[in-house]
Design an enzyme around this catalytic site. Structure first.
Site, PDB file in Angstrom:
ATOM      1  N   TYR A 154       0.861  -1.484   0.354  1.00 44.81           N
ATOM      2  CA  TYR A 154       0.092   0.132   0.453  1.00 44.81           C
ATOM      3  C   TYR A 154       0.729   1.005   0.666  1.00 44.81           C
ATOM      4  O   TYR A 154       0.609   2.399  -1.024  1.00 44.81           O
ATOM      5  CB  TYR A 154      -1.111   0.367   0.860  1.00 44.81           C
ATOM      6  CG  TYR A 154      -2.362   0.771   1.054  1.00 44.81           C
ATOM      7  CD1 TYR A 154      -3.283   0.610  -0.175  1.00 44.81           C
ATOM      8  CD2 TYR A 154      -3.105   1.526   1.788  1.00 44.81           C
ATOM      9  CE1 TYR A 154      -4.430   1.518  -0.377  1.00 44.81           C
ATOM     10  CE2 TYR A 154      -4.184   2.594   1.435  1.00 44.81           C
ATOM     11  CZ  TYR A 154      -5.023   2.110   0.178  1.00 44.81           C
ATOM     12  OH  TYR A 154      -5.708   2.500   0.534  1.00 44.81           O
ATOM     13  N   LYS A 161      -4.024   8.214   3.452  1.00 46.73           N
ATOM     14  CA  LYS A 161      -4.412   7.310   3.933  1.00 46.73           C
ATOM     15  C   LYS A 161      -4.474   8.447   5.298  1.00 46.73           C
ATOM     16  O   LYS A 161      -5.447   8.344   5.963  1.00 46.73           O
ATOM     17  CB  LYS A 161      -4.938   6.321   4.070  1.00 46.73           C
ATOM     18  CG  LYS A 161      -5.676   5.872   2.671  1.00 46.73           C
ATOM     19  CD  LYS A 161      -7.334   6.590   2.307  1.00 46.73           C
ATOM     20  CE  LYS A 161      -7.212   6.092   0.648  1.00 46.73           C
ATOM     21  NZ  LYS A 161      -8.549   6.564   0.005  1.00 46.73           N
TER      22      LYS A 161
END
Length: 255
Positions: A154, A161
Site C-alpha cells: 500500500y 490515507k
C-alpha cells in the site's frame, strides 16, 4: 418522501463503475429519499452511463479536485440541480504506480505529491468548495483504509490515507463552528477499480478472509455505503472527527 435521508441533497464523488462504494452510496441514498448529484473526472460519458443505472438518473458535474478553477465554480454548477447541500461524499484517491506495490523507497517526490494532492488535500478542497451550499447540520464523509499501521504494497497511499484521517479531524475542528460534521468510513478491502490498481492486492484478500471475526465479502460494497448513509443522516448529530470501521472487525483483533 420517506427514508433515512428524506429531503437531503447530496454531492457524491468517485462513481466510476457500479462496483464502487460511491455508486452504492448514491443508490442507497436515493432509495432513502435523497436527491443526488454526482461528480466525474476524465471520461464523463462513462460516469453518465453509470449514473443511469441508479434508481433515478443523477446529474453529473465535471470536477477535477486538483483544479482551482473547477473547485471555485463547483457551487454554481451544483445550484443548477439543487438549491443547497446537506452532505458531501469524498470517494477520491489516486497514486501513481511508483507509489504502490513495494516501491516506497524509490517513489519520487513528484509522484508522492500527486498522491497526496488527489487523495488527501482534496478532502479539504472539496469541503471548502461545497461550503457555500451547506448549513448547520451538514455532513462531510470520506472513505479511508485503516492507516494506523503499515500495509504491504500500500506504501504511499497508506501515507496519504493517514493524512486524510488527520485532515478529517482538522476539518471537524474548523467546520464545527458552522455546525458541519466531518467523519470517515474505514472499509475493508473491496474489489473496486481502485483495488485493481494495487499490485499484490490479493494479500489483503487472504488476510481478511482468515481473520475478520464477522467474515468479509470482497464484493459487497453495501455495508460501507450504509455506514456513509448513517453519518450523512441526522442520527449522528454530535459525532465528528470519527472513523467508523466497516471491516468485519479485522482492525480489532490480533494476528
Amino acid at each position: 418522501m420517506s427514508g433515512l435521508l428524506a429531503g437531503k441533497r447530496l454531492l457524491v464523488t468517485g462513481v466510476i463503475t457500479d462496483a464502487s462504494i460511491a455508486f452504492s452510496v448514491a443508490k442507497l441514498a436515493q432509495e432513502n429519499g435523497a436527491q443526488v448529484v454526482l461528480t466525474g473526472y476524465g471520461r464523463l460519458s462513462l460516469v453518465e452511463r453509470i449514473a443511469k443505472r441508479l434508481p433515478e438518473p443523477a446529474p453529473v458535474i465535471e470536477l477535477d479536485v486538483t483544479d482551482p478553477e473547477q473547485l471555485a465554480g463547483l457551487a454554481d454548477k451544483v445550484r443548477e440541480h439543487v438549491d443547497g447541500l446537506d452532505g458531501v461524499v469524498h470517494s477520491i484517491g489516486f497514486a501513481p504506480q511508483s507509489c504502490l506495490g513495494g516501491g516506497f523507497l524509490d517513489a519520487s517526490w513528484d509522484d508522492v505529491a500527486t498522491a497526496l494532492h488527489v487523495s488527501t488535500y482534496s478532502y479539504k478542497s472539496l469541503a471548502v468548495a461545497a461550503l457555500p451550499l451547506m448549513s448547520p447540520g451538514g455532513s462531510v464523509v470520506g472513505l479511508t483504509f485503516d492507516a494506523t499501521q503499515a500495509w504491504p504494497v500500500y506504501d504511499w497511499m497508506g501515507v496519504a490515507k493517514a493524512g486524510l484521517e488527520s485532515a478529517s479531524r482538522y476539518l471537524a475542528l474548523h467546520l464545527g463552528k458552522q455546525g458541519i460534521r466531518s467523519n470517515l468510513v474505514a472499509a475493508g478491502p473491496l474489489r473496486t477499480m481502485a483495488a485493481k490498481s494495487i499490485p499484490g492486492f490479493e494479500q489483503f484478500e487472504d488476510a481478511w478472509a482468515g481473520r475478520a471475526p464477522l467474515g468479509w465479502d470482497l464484493t459487497d460494497q453495501e455495508p460501507a455505503a450504509r455506514a456513509c448513509l448513517a453519518l450523512l443522516s441526522d442520527w449522528f448529530p454530535a459525532t465528528t472527527g470519527e472513523i467508523v470501521h466497516v471491516d468485519g472487525g479485522y482492525h480489532a483483533v490480533g494476528a
